[in-house]
Design a protein around this motif. Structure first.
Motif, PDB file in Angstrom:
ATOM      1  N   PRO A   1       3.013  35.379  -3.220  1.00 17.24           N
ATOM      2  CA  PRO A   1       3.354  36.031  -1.950  1.00 17.24           C
ATOM      3  C   PRO A   1       4.748  35.674  -1.450  1.00 17.24           C
ATOM      4  CG  PRO A   1       1.819  34.228  -1.581  1.00 17.24           C
ATOM      5  CD  PRO A   1       1.916  34.421  -3.067  1.00 17.24           C
ATOM      6  N   TYR A   2       5.276  36.563  -0.644  1.00 16.22           N
ATOM      7  CA  TYR A   2       6.611  36.409  -0.059  1.00 16.22           C
ATOM      8  C   TYR A   2       6.720  35.101   0.720  1.00 16.22           C
ATOM      9  CZ  TYR A   2      10.641  37.609   2.932  1.00 16.22           C
ATOM     10  OH  TYR A   2      11.841  37.621   3.601  1.00 16.22           O
ATOM     11  N   SER A   3       5.652  34.717   1.403  1.00 11.33           N
ATOM     12  CA  SER A   3       5.692  33.471   2.187  1.00 11.33           C
ATOM     13  C   SER A   3       5.950  32.274   1.291  1.00 11.33           C
ATOM     14  CB  SER A   3       4.383  33.296   2.957  1.00 11.33           C
ATOM     15  OG  SER A   3       3.264  33.371   2.089  1.00 11.33           O
ATOM     16  N   GLY A   4       5.367  32.241   0.099  1.00 14.22           N
ATOM     17  CA  GLY A   4       5.626  31.155  -0.837  1.00 14.22           C
ATOM     18  C   GLY A   4       7.030  31.217  -1.407  1.00 14.22           C
ATOM     19  N   ALA A   5       7.515  32.437  -1.670  1.00 22.14           N
ATOM     20  CA  ALA A   5       8.875  32.594  -2.178  1.00 22.14           C
ATOM     21  C   ALA A   5       9.900  32.075  -1.180  1.00 22.14           C
ATOM     22  CB  ALA A   5       9.146  34.067  -2.498  1.00 22.14           C
ATOM     23  N   LEU A   6       9.637  32.267   0.093  1.00 24.79           N
ATOM     24  CA  LEU A   6      10.550  31.750   1.113  1.00 24.79           C
ATOM     25  C   LEU A   6      10.649  30.227   1.040  1.00 24.79           C
ATOM     26  CD1 LEU A   6       9.686  33.951   4.236  1.00 24.79           C
ATOM     27  CD2 LEU A   6      11.785  34.018   2.871  1.00 24.79           C
ATOM     28  N   ASN A   7       9.557  29.571   0.682  1.00 28.27           N
ATOM     29  CA  ASN A   7       9.609  28.116   0.550  1.00 28.27           C
ATOM     30  C   ASN A   7      10.492  27.696  -0.618  1.00 28.27           C
ATOM     31  OD1 ASN A   7       7.961  27.673   2.775  1.00 28.27           O
ATOM     32  ND2 ASN A   7       6.082  27.619   1.566  1.00 28.27           N
ATOM     33  N   LEU A   8      10.473  28.445  -1.704  1.00 31.16           N
ATOM     34  CA  LEU A   8      11.379  28.141  -2.810  1.00 31.16           C
ATOM     35  C   LEU A   8      12.820  28.394  -2.388  1.00 31.16           C
ATOM     36  CD1 LEU A   8      11.776  27.277  -5.732  1.00 31.16           C
ATOM     37  CD2 LEU A   8      11.460  29.662  -6.413  1.00 31.16           C
ATOM     38  N   ARG A   9      13.038  29.465  -1.657  1.00 34.82           N
ATOM     39  CA  ARG A   9      14.407  29.751  -1.156  1.00 34.82           C
ATOM     40  C   ARG A   9      14.904  28.603  -0.280  1.00 34.82           C
ATOM     41  NH1 ARG A   9      18.575  29.595   0.374  1.00 34.82           N
ATOM     42  NH2 ARG A   9      19.967  31.150   1.309  1.00 34.82           N
ATOM     43  N   ARG A  10      14.053  28.098   0.596  1.00 36.03           N
ATOM     44  CA  ARG A  10      14.463  26.986   1.465  1.00 36.03           C
ATOM     45  C   ARG A  10      14.734  25.724   0.652  1.00 36.03           C
ATOM     46  NH1 ARG A  10       9.757  28.900   4.352  1.00 36.03           N
ATOM     47  NH2 ARG A  10      10.393  30.319   6.023  1.00 36.03           N
ATOM     48  N   ALA A  11      13.917  25.489  -0.361  1.00 36.70           N
ATOM     49  CA  ALA A  11      14.089  24.286  -1.163  1.00 36.70           C
ATOM     50  C   ALA A  11      15.447  24.258  -1.854  1.00 36.70           C
ATOM     51  CB  ALA A  11      12.970  24.184  -2.197  1.00 36.70           C
ATOM     52  N   PHE A  12      15.904  25.397  -2.347  1.00 37.55           N
ATOM     53  CA  PHE A  12      17.194  25.458  -3.028  1.00 37.55           C
ATOM     54  C   PHE A  12      18.379  25.413  -2.056  1.00 37.55           C
ATOM     55  CE2 PHE A  12      15.253  27.259  -7.017  1.00 37.55           C
ATOM     56  CZ  PHE A  12      15.804  26.320  -7.874  1.00 37.55           C
ATOM     57  N   GLY A  13      18.149  25.728  -0.792  1.00 41.30           N
ATOM     58  CA  GLY A  13      19.238  25.685   0.180  1.00 41.30           C
ATOM     59  C   GLY A  13      20.404  26.559  -0.236  1.00 41.30           C
ATOM     60  N   ASP A  14      21.624  26.011  -0.129  1.00 43.86           N
ATOM     61  CA  ASP A  14      22.828  26.790  -0.431  1.00 43.86           C
ATOM     62  C   ASP A  14      23.021  27.051  -1.919  1.00 43.86           C
ATOM     63  OD1 ASP A  14      23.514  27.107   2.191  1.00 43.86           O
ATOM     64  OD2 ASP A  14      24.877  25.392   2.260  1.00 43.86           O
ATOM     65  N   ARG A  15      22.154  26.489  -2.758  1.00 44.26           N
ATOM     66  CA  ARG A  15      22.219  26.840  -4.182  1.00 44.26           C
ATOM     67  C   ARG A  15      21.806  28.290  -4.412  1.00 44.26           C
ATOM     68  NH1 ARG A  15      19.748  23.071  -8.740  1.00 44.26           N
ATOM     69  NH2 ARG A  15      21.094  24.509  -9.920  1.00 44.26           N
ATOM     70  N   ALA A  16      21.049  28.878  -3.477  1.00 45.12           N
ATOM     71  CA  ALA A  16      20.370  30.145  -3.747  1.00 45.12           C
ATOM     72  C   ALA A  16      20.695  31.226  -2.731  1.00 45.12           C
ATOM     73  CB  ALA A  16      18.865  29.932  -3.784  1.00 45.12           C
ATOM     74  N   ARG A  17      20.468  32.460  -3.153  1.00 38.16           N
ATOM     75  CA  ARG A  17      20.370  33.630  -2.287  1.00 38.16           C
ATOM     76  C   ARG A  17      19.095  34.354  -2.680  1.00 38.16           C
ATOM     77  NH1 ARG A  17      23.837  31.117  -0.444  1.00 38.16           N
ATOM     78  NH2 ARG A  17      25.964  31.686   0.138  1.00 38.16           N
ATOM     79  N   MET A  18      18.546  35.131  -1.728  1.00 35.67           N
ATOM     80  CA  MET A  18      17.335  35.899  -2.022  1.00 35.67           C
ATOM     81  C   MET A  18      17.566  37.380  -1.772  1.00 35.67           C
ATOM     82  SD  MET A  18      13.494  35.784  -0.329  1.00 35.67           S
ATOM     83  CE  MET A  18      12.774  34.524  -1.369  1.00 35.67           C
ATOM     84  N   VAL A  19      17.053  38.206  -2.689  1.00 34.97           N
ATOM     85  CA  VAL A  19      16.977  39.645  -2.508  1.00 34.97           C
ATOM     86  C   VAL A  19      15.504  39.987  -2.319  1.00 34.97           C
ATOM     87  CG1 VAL A  19      17.383  41.907  -3.524  1.00 34.97           C
ATOM     88  CG2 VAL A  19      19.027  40.057  -3.900  1.00 34.97           C
TER      89      VAL A  19
END
Length: 488
Positions: A432-450
């Motif tokens: 789910p999108y809610s779990g994906a947001l947690n991965l996005r937060r974990a990576f911080g500035d290493r990541a961007r999300m589409v």
């Protein structure tokens, strides 16, 4: 849940297609010796090799095992940037055929940049074989997943899962004890080393997003461009436990897409007049089947129970293309009519390997609760809150009796190059999108999300053009959106 075998999401986890490769020529040297792969539906350019890696990385000079690897080289070496690893989902899905299958989804401008690299994770396919010798009747997803009994109890679930765990403990040996996400990351790094590459780009899907995230944490300086599609929550205290629980949320996110389709005017497989009525019909029919299953010739259990209908829903919501079968089954069951032909069962050997790798990964990656009472309470609460999945996502785990120590925690974090792009459907039925947001937060500035305003498991390639453009631009020249992006 796009799979040739519906194994990858066993026990509430999601996955990808099992490799179509049946065999490949083998090599035993440190550097791969490549031969033409053998298998159905493969790109004729795909080559195979086998590498030797340690069974136990804490004993690098000890026993060795084989990992099957594949590649399709860039057709234009003058444009070649490096290698792109294609990392399958599961846990329990092979990846030897991915340079042919996933590679066909990429535009030529991206394929020219890389040699595409696939592999079968240890235990699977053409790699060393894992096998717990689970009783055949327990391999059926309706039993292997922790679906509660018809009355909501978990006695049957406990009996099956304890039997499955005992088979793996008794028969799995050192190989099953070695399998896990951190080990797969180390296997990937050995493949990188054998290819003579200082860095790798990687594209992981579903469980593969966690594998690649762990690799990008353990070996951050060895990563080039990292693409993560249909993302798992990296919470280091939960990981697979959290993914299983998240299935209840994911189904609630996704079911409305099916309900709108199944209530649309002119639909030959229409279920009801409104989306709310479709949902009510599904819940009513599932409850009726709990009490009185219908004969289903050709099905693995020869009958359609309420859990069998729910299991079909979990599979059927992975792609809009599967909506008609789910609706036909629901309509036939509602009228006690002739059920549509059951999907064919996978070969038992394939299911045994996938199950062994799945159980090993679940149990070796993280500690699970051990109290039957705790599971009973969790199932009852989840069943009331999320009726579509009837408590299964919080069901009793084979890991409750696992006697082996778990791997060290992996804390995915922002340390490392800013080279990660996540792509995620807003209504993914498995991750789910809610779990994906947690991965996005974990990576911080290493990541961007589409984020993509779409349903289904697997966001690339997408029916939404702006998502495809963002992914392909990133793989081609490393450009990411300046900020997180939503494509509608």
């Amino acid at each position: 849940m796009r799979r040739t075998v519906r194994l990858a999401a066993v026990l509430g986890l999601a996955g990808m297609a099992v490799s179509g490769v049946t065999a490949c020529q083998l090599a035993s040297s440190a550097a791969p010796t490549w031969y033409p792969c053998q298998g159905n539906g493969l790109d004729p350019r795909q080559e195979c090799a086998t590498l030797s890696v340690p069974l136990d990385y804490d004993k690098p000079d000890g026993e060795r095992i084989s990992i099957a690897v594949s590649r399709i080289r860039s057709a234009h070496p003058e444009h070649r940037r490096g290698v792109l690893f294609l990392v399958p989902g599961g846990p329990g899905s092979g990846g030897l055929g991915l340079p042919s299958t996933w590679g066909a989804r990429l535009p030529e401008s991206v394929r020219d940049e890389y040699d595409l690299i696939g592999f079968d994770p240890r235990g699977l396919g053409a790699s060393v074989e894992a096998n717990c010798h689970v009783p055949k009747e327990d391999l059926v997803l309706e039993r292997l997943r922790p679906w509660p009994d018809a009355d909501g109890g978990i006695a049957g679930n406990v009996e099956v899962e304890n039997r499955v765990a005992a088979a793996c403990i008794r028969n799995g040996g050192a190989l099953v004890r070695s399998i896990g996400t951190r080990t797969e990351a180390r296997d990937i790094d050995r493949i990188r080393e054998s290819l003579g590459e200082n860095k790798i780009a990687a594209w992981g899907q579903s469980y593969g997003t966690y594998v690649v995230s762990v690799y990008a944490t353990m070996f951050a300086d060895r990563t080039d461009r990292v693409l993560l599609d249909s993302n798992d929550d990296p919470d280091p205290d939960l990981i697979e436990r959290g993914w299983a629980a998240n299935y209840a949320v994911a189904m609630e996110d996704r079911f409305p897409d099916f309900a709108r389709w199944a209530s649309s005017d002119g639909n030959p497989d229409r279920v009801a007049e409104t989306p709310d009525a479709v949902r009510e019909e599904f819940l009513t029919v599932a409850a009726r089947l709990d009490r009185a299953p219908l004969p289903w010739p050709g099905a693995e259990l020869s009958a359609l129970s309420g859990n069998g209908l729910r299991q079909t829903m979990l599979d059927g919501l992975h792609s809009d293309k599967q909506f008609p079968f789910l609706a036909q089954l629901l309509n036939a069951a509602a009228g006690s009519g002739t059920l549509p032909a059951a999907p064919p069962a996978a070969p038992e050997q394939t299911v045994q390997r996938s199950t062994a790798v799945l159980i090993a990964t679940l149990c070796n990656d993280v500690a699970w609760p051990t109290s039957v009472g705790d599971y009973t309470a969790a199932v009852a609460a989840d069943r009331a809150r999320f009726p579509l999945t009837a408590g299964m996502p919080r069901g009793y785990s084979p890991c409750a009796t696992w006697p082996y120590p778990v791997a060290p925690r992996t804390l995915v974090n922002s340390s490392g190059p800013s080279n990660v792009l996540l792509v995620q459907n807003l209504r993914d039925p498995a991750s789910p999108y809610s779990g994906a947001l947690n991965l996005r937060r974990a990576f911080g500035d290493r990541a961007r999300m589409v984020a993509v305003d779409a349903g289904g498991h697997g966001a690339y390639p997408s029916p939404v053009a702006c998502a495809n453009e963002a992914v392909e631009r990133f793989l081609r020249d490393g450009t990411r959106p300046e900020t997180d992006l939503t494509c509608r």
